[in-house]
Design an enzyme around this catalytic site. Structure first.
Site, PDB file in Angstrom:
ATOM      1  N   GLU A 255      23.376   8.301  24.241  1.00  0.00           N
ATOM      2  CA  GLU A 255      22.700   9.136  23.250  1.00  0.00           C
ATOM      3  C   GLU A 255      23.737   9.454  22.193  1.00  0.00           C
ATOM      4  OE1 GLU A 255      21.959  11.916  20.978  1.00  0.00           O
ATOM      5  OE2 GLU A 255      21.948  13.302  22.669  1.00  0.00           O
ATOM      6  N   GLU A 383      27.050  10.385   9.651  1.00  0.00           N
ATOM      7  CA  GLU A 383      26.852  11.678  10.301  1.00  0.00           C
ATOM      8  C   GLU A 383      28.039  12.599  10.022  1.00  0.00           C
ATOM      9  OE1 GLU A 383      25.184  13.102  14.566  1.00  0.00           O
ATOM     10  OE2 GLU A 383      26.971  11.836  14.654  1.00  0.00           O
TER      11      GLU A 383
END
Length: 486
Positions: A255, A383
């Site tokens: 993840e 990000e």
């Protein structure tokens, strides 16, 4: 080195937990509170030797735990949940001190969710089943067999909640675990070991090894005795883990990062859309699911921005232990420097900071909204993992979807619209593991969770967790060939 330290009035053991015993390393690393930079303590710094001992303990404990009846495993996991609830306040204050997230959130949401993680997977284990089916008169029976020792590597932004999101299903499935918490927030993993032992979890079923991923990561992920690896973190680290695990073909659940969009259409409830956008500053923006790219239909962009700025101005940033605080500190000075670097490069390239755009008091980063950003710019594509949002406009539904999908990531997306048909059309075309419509961060453990593209590999949650943490077996039985022993 002290074996135990006191954090916010709570005693925390600084040693590893291996085979049901506390084990110290010869070296340590310093754990520092992001709130004020104070040293919390010296933590045992794991080496490949401690990793080998932990995996060995997990292997030794596996046969008995795997053979433990489902009902007994579930009972023990509920006992762990009971222990979490009894020590909820202690867990909350320690984790706030260790990672800087809001104390009110830990008390009201995060730590209750930790207990729920154990209860949910304990209960799901008892209902885990697949109806038998026939093939030309033969019976097919599907079963979930425990896989073996699991290595679980967890992040610093929600340490205990994300750790138990992995630990609970792995243990419920009948596996044993070696947990490696993030070095920036290791303390509640140590408390979890105490809670699990007090709940009756057998020695070696849960092991905790602390330290730096750069020093013990390869030993964890390349060990031939490890049968599953689950990791939450960055894409570069995931690549290293995948390469390390490849030699043994160890199954992975990854993840990873996100660059999620929030699409605001002109027919949306604008106040709701603004609320959703400002909510992305939660946990100082240190949330992988955060919708950091605001995509707003151009006819309402000016009004949306005005309302957003007005609402964001009411946020209180400061000590996370204060009930009035909305945004706490950044986890570490290195992370703050990284965030500021993204913003400085963006503004140098022509972006405009409508609000924020700078650090505060050395440990906090001001909630930031950047406009005039190009779709191919770093600030839109990469990000940041901080309280930094970008705002772009679109003219058509087609353009909105194109912009939303135009990154390497696909973890989540949020859509604000008053048109059900539009919601159906848009969500069907978005590349994301989770899509929220007129809401955000509504999570149910029975739903599949994971990301597309570089946001991850695999899905966990409900039966999907057991599919990962188990070896699925199909047993086919013929209708004939039985002897009569009557």
């Amino acid at each position: 080195m002290l074996d135990k330290i006191t954090v916010a009035g709570v005693s925390v053991d600084t040693r590893h937990w291996i085979g049901g015993e506390r084990v110290a390393s010869s070296d340590t690393f310093t754990d520092v509170s992001p709130i004020d930079g104070s040293v919390l303590g010296e933590i045992s710094r794991g080496t490949p030797a401690e990793v080998a001992a932990a995996v060995s303990a997990a292997k030794a404990a596996f046969p008995a735990w795997a053979a433990t009846p489902r009902a007994e495993r579930a009972r023990i996991l509920h006992a762990v949940a009971d222990g979490v609830e009894k020590r909820l306040e202690e867990l909350a204050v320690v984790e706030t001190t260790d990672n800087g997230a809001l104390l009110r959130s830990h008390r009201r949401g995060v730590m209750p969710r930790v207990a729920h993680n154990f209860r949910f997977f304990a209960d799901w284990l008892l209902r885990l089943d697949h109806e038998d089916f026939a093939t030309r008169g033969h019976t097919n029976h599907v079963s979930w067999d425990p896989a073996g020792p699991c290595v679980l590597i967890t992040p610093w932004n929600a340490p205990l909640m994300l750790a138990t999101w992995k630990v609970a299903p792995a243990l419920a499935a009948g596996n044993t675990v070696v947990l490696k918490p993030a070095e920036w927030s290791p303390l509640t993993a140590s408390l979890l070991a105490d809670i699990a032992a007090a709940a009756g979890l057998p020695a070696g079923v849960l092991n905790v090894v602390q330290g730096y991923g750069s020093e013990i990561g390869d030993a964890l992920t390349s060990h031939p005795g490890v049968r599953r690896i689950s990791f939450t973190g960055s894409v570069p680290t995931a690549r290293r883990i995948a390469a390390s695990a490849a030699a043994n073909l160890t199954p992975l659940s990854l993840e990873l990062g996100g660059k999620s969009p929030l699409l605001v259409f002109a027919d949306a409830d604008l106040d709701l859309a603004v609320d959703l956008a400002v909510e992305q500053y939660d946990n100082a923006g240190q949330v992988c699911l955060a919708a950091t790219r605001l995509l707003v239909e151009e006819t309402v962009a000016e009004e949306f921005t005005r309302r957003f700025v007005e609402k964001a101005a009411r946020l209180t940033q400061g000590d996370p232990r204060d009930e009035a605080t909305d945004i706490g500190p950044t986890i570490h000075p290195r992370q703050l420097e990284k965030i500021d670097g993204f913003v400085r490069r963006a503004t140098a390239a022509g972006a405009r900071a409508v609000i924020g755009g700078h650090p505060r008091d050395g440990r906090y980063y001001a909630p930031t909204l950047l406009t005039d950003v190009a779709q191919d710019s770093e600030i839109v594509q990469e990000e940041v993992f901080g309280p930094v949002l970008t705002l772009q406009t679109f003219a058509t539904e087609e353009e909105a979807v194109r912009l939303a999908n135009d990154t390497r990531f696909g973890l989540a997306a949020t859509v604000a619209t008053g048109d059900r048909d539009r919601a159906d059309r848009v969500t069907a075309r978005l590349v994301a593991g989770t899509v929220w419509v007129n809401c955000f961060f509504v999570r149910d453990l029975q739903a599949p969770f994971g990301g597309s593209r570089l946001s991850g590999v695999g899905r966990e949650g409900g039966t999907w967790s057991f599919d990962f943490y188990c070896d699925l077996k199909n047993t086919v039985t013929a209708p004939k060939g039985w002897q009569d022993h009557g």
